[in-house]
Design a protein around this motif. Structure first.
Motif, short mmCIF file in Angstrom:
data_model
loop_
_atom_site.label_atom_id
_atom_site.label_comp_id
_atom_site.label_asym_id
_atom_site.label_seq_id
_atom_site.Cartn_x
_atom_site.Cartn_y
_atom_site.Cartn_z
N THR A 78 5.89 -4.98 -1.72
CA THR A 78 5.90 -5.81 -0.53
C THR A 78 7.08 -5.93 0.10
O THR A 78 8.24 -5.75 -0.26
N GLU A 80 8.30 -5.70 4.84
CA GLU A 80 7.93 -5.47 6.19
C GLU A 80 8.37 -3.98 6.57
O GLU A 80 9.25 -3.46 6.33
N PRO A 132 1.72 -2.60 10.92
CA PRO A 132 1.08 -3.86 11.05
C PRO A 132 2.64 -4.56 11.12
O PRO A 132 3.66 -4.13 10.31
N VAL A 136 3.88 -7.39 4.49
CA VAL A 136 2.45 -6.53 3.96
C VAL A 136 2.76 -6.28 2.52
O VAL A 136 4.02 -6.06 2.12
N ASP A 191 -4.14 4.19 7.02
CA ASP A 191 -3.86 2.85 7.72
C ASP A 191 -4.40 3.16 9.25
O ASP A 191 -4.14 4.35 9.66
#
Length: 271
Positions: A78, A80, A132, A136, A191
């Motif tokens: 996890t 960014e 994104p 995430v 993605d």
């Protein structure tokens, strides 16, 4: 004729032969087992899927450092997304293309290289989808850092800005001002509409130079064992011939075997 076998010199020779032959056979068998083990590892890596895309993912930190056991395991992390790069000259299904590599900044400040997908054609940073925003959680197959010039990784140099030749901490640490995990993952699903990059087999899976070195050493040890036997029989034959010649009066018997020494003729009587 064979009483010379009981002399100290031949005792030493015999003891050496009795110890050397089993040792050579053992070492040859061990090298052969190492070769077979490497072949089995290679066969498993090529016949079985490199990763189980349906298995439960484990936290990244539980799978580090990456080795042959953890390579291909599903990992989750996890963070960014930060800097993004293209990895050119990465064909997929025999089509030219490039990987889209994005660094994921985790809570401890380090970044995990994440291959978000594959783009066909020439590497062009303008065509790469933006990552994104916000926090995430990524899940994919864990891979060890690449080494340029080995395992099919091209040794690229002089790349334009926004591109890197290898997915490795050694290469990326020169492009960003923070620490990079010595590993990377390829997402289970591509993605932003990109194709997912399949996981590759772990390096050193058996069928490499070391495997054939083991096979070569196997032959060498068995040759050594045969050579010891050959030399023992050759020395024995020479010793037997020497004893036979001494009995026929053609030479001296071997040293240390007085029973086989040639008797000197008695001197002629003088008047």
């Amino acid at each position: 004729m064979y009483r010379f076998l009981l002399t100290p010199r031949w005792w030493g020779i015999n003891v050496f032969v009795v110890l050397a032959i089993p040792f050579c056979v053992f070492m040859g068998s061990w090298q052969l087992s190492r070769f077979e083990e490497r072949m089995d590892t290679h066969r498993s890596a090529t016949e079985e899927p490199t990763t189980d895309r349906t298995g439960a993912a484990r936290p990244l930190t539980e799978l580090l450092p990456v080795d042959k056991e953890t390579s291909g395991e599903r990992a989750t992390a996890t963070g960014e997304y930060a800097e993004q790069f293209l990895v050119p000259d990465r064909p997929l299904d025999e089509r030219p293309g490039a990987y889209v590599l994005t660094l994921l900044r985790t809570d401890d400040g380090r970044a995990l290289p994440v291959v978000r997908g594959w783009l066909p054609g020439t590497a062009d940073t303008a065509r790469a989808p933006a990552p994104p925003a916000g926090e995430v959680t990524v899940t994919g197959a864990l891979q060890a850092s690449e080494t340029p010039g080995s395992n099919g990784v091209p040794a690229l140099s002089g790349l334009p800005a926004g591109q890197t030749g290898a997915i490795s901490s050694a290469s990326l640490v020169n492009l960003v001002p923070y620490e990079i995990f010595d590993a990377w993952i390829t997402l289970d699903e591509g993605d932003s509409g990109m194709r997912a990059v399949p996981a590759t087999a772990a390096a050193d899976t058996g069928l490499d130079l070391k495997a054939f070195q083991n096979l070569g050493y196997t032959g060498e040890w068995f040759v050594f064992a045969g050579f010891v036997v050959f030399m023992w029989f050759r020395l024995l034959r020479r010793e037997v011939e020497s004893v036979r010649d001494a009995r026929m009066g053609l030479g001296d018997a071997p040293e240390g075997d007085p029973g086989e020494q040639r008797r000197e003729p008695a001197p002629a009587a003088t008047r």
